[in-house]
Design a protein around this motif. Sequence first.
Motif, mmCIF file in Angstrom:
data_model
loop_
_atom_site.group_PDB
_atom_site.id
_atom_site.type_symbol
_atom_site.label_atom_id
_atom_site.label_comp_id
_atom_site.label_asym_id
_atom_site.label_seq_id
_atom_site.Cartn_x
_atom_site.Cartn_y
_atom_site.Cartn_z
ATOM 1 N N ARG A 147 0.835 -1.206 0.000
ATOM 2 C CA ARG A 147 0.000 0.000 0.000
ATOM 3 C C ARG A 147 0.871 1.257 0.000
ATOM 4 N NH1 ARG A 147 -3.977 3.495 2.732
ATOM 5 N NH2 ARG A 147 -6.052 2.748 2.193
ATOM 6 N N LEU A 163 -5.191 0.911 -6.478
ATOM 7 C CA LEU A 163 -5.580 -0.461 -6.161
ATOM 8 C C LEU A 163 -5.017 -1.418 -7.218
ATOM 9 C CD1 LEU A 163 -7.117 -2.346 -4.254
ATOM 10 C CD2 LEU A 163 -9.125 -2.066 -5.724
ATOM 11 N N SER A 193 -7.019 1.157 5.811
ATOM 12 C CA SER A 193 -7.715 0.394 4.770
ATOM 13 C C SER A 193 -8.996 -0.221 5.314
ATOM 14 C CB SER A 193 -6.807 -0.683 4.191
ATOM 15 O OG SER A 193 -6.001 -1.226 5.192
ATOM 16 N N GLU A 197 -11.201 -3.085 0.617
ATOM 17 C CA GLU A 197 -9.852 -3.086 0.019
ATOM 18 C C GLU A 197 -9.156 -4.437 0.277
ATOM 19 O OE1 GLU A 197 -7.329 0.172 1.324
ATOM 20 O OE2 GLU A 197 -5.546 -1.100 1.147
#
Length: 495
Positions: A147, A163, A193, A197
């Motif tokens: 991330r 993403l 998150s 996700e």
Amino acid sequence: MDLVIRGATVYDGTGGAPSAADVGVTGERIEAVGDLSAERAGVEVDGAGLALAPGFIDVHSHDDFAVFLLPEMDFKVAQGVTTDVVGNCGLGAAPFESAQSYLSFFAADRHRDSLPGWDTYGEYLDAVDADPPSLNVAALVGHGTVRLDAMGNERRPPREAELARMLDTLAEGLDAGCVGYSTGLVYEPGRYSATDELMSLARDMARVGGLYASHMRNESDGLLEAVTETIRIGEEAGVPVQISHHKASSPSAWGLVKDSLALIDAAQARGVDVTADQYPYRAGSTSLFAVLQNIEEGTAGFGTVAWSNHLLASAPRHTDWEGQSLTDLAAGFGVEPLEAARRIVDAEGEGAVVVIESMCEDDVRTVMAHPSTMIGSDGIPTLGGKPHPRLYGTFARVLGHYARDVRTLSLQEAVHRMTGLPAGKFALAHRGNIRPGAFADLVLFDPGTIDDIATYESPRQHPTGIAMVWVNGTVVVRDGSHTGTRPGHALRRAG
Ligand code: ZN
Ligand code: CU
């Protein structure tokens, strides 16, 4: 045969009753198990009076960098650990540019140049094979690292392109042989998150296999909601689930593990592949920055524990602070403990690591007695300071203190939880069992004397009672001493 270990009591890793047998090894593999009295081998080892088990698998480690910086991995192999699963709690090894931000957590930021270069997970695993440590290494993709690479430390959901980049990095790792992906939902950036996700990543993983391992959002008063979220991700995405360091981490939550174990039982009854891991201590250990952030932002992931129960384990720039409680340090600074915590974090950044006495013994035993619980040290291989003794003592403590002395579980069950059970769950082919064809990762130990002796005051001590340890057929520990060999392999997920 190259090696025969004669007459030991063999705990084969399945959890079944032990039996006396000879074990013969050729090259890296076990060739035969049984009566080998007619065989002659290059090396003969007398195992009479000792127990022989598959090498232990540490399913929860943070040794991603340590396998290069401390390649003999004495603190693990001296416990009988022959395989480390790295990349837990969302902290992955790649992409390297993001992963290196964790180096200070291990007091290793000055050693960046001693690491081999890698960028991707595939290159990381190749680097392990090119310059192997003394034990085998399997890796999880770290969600936090992925991330950070895709969107930095943003406190919002990823945009579509971000993403997509996360999915690409995850796919790279899984295709390279990583065994799953991990999250650390009390830490930056994982804490930002949402479930969807994590679900998107898990869904994508489902097509190639791999498990979802989570340091959950809350291990305190919100433990049950957190376990429910974790199980839901696995159940809806169709991937196996591993709950990291299963516990109730503050007095107000003590006892909740009975209910979280019931949630695991219920999910298993529905067909969900959910298990957990545990380190056998009443204290945890983590970054003081994270503890402070959870308090200041009201996310309460760790729950409320008295500052007097927080011990500063590592402070590389102020080693004189190490070993003192936050209340003692606060008194020394002449401020409140919360302010002292802020000062320490300001001075040390991620290098400030605390040991927190946060659990109750009843819960530790309740979790350990449950068949869903594997053993994972969660050891923090800091290059200085006084690390939590779990780094050195976890496996010996389960076998000696809990199995033999307290009888929380049987010895054969304890061995199973650190060998055959995790090998199956983490898809480590031909590991975790003593049988012909399996890799010769083996531990010869004395069940009467095995004990952890690492303490909070003096953590860097190897356990007693470990006679010999082999990794891929090569002896790594003999009579408690490291032989200097480094026969480990990178383990890539089987099929
Ligand atoms: Zn964790
Ligand atoms: Cu961890």
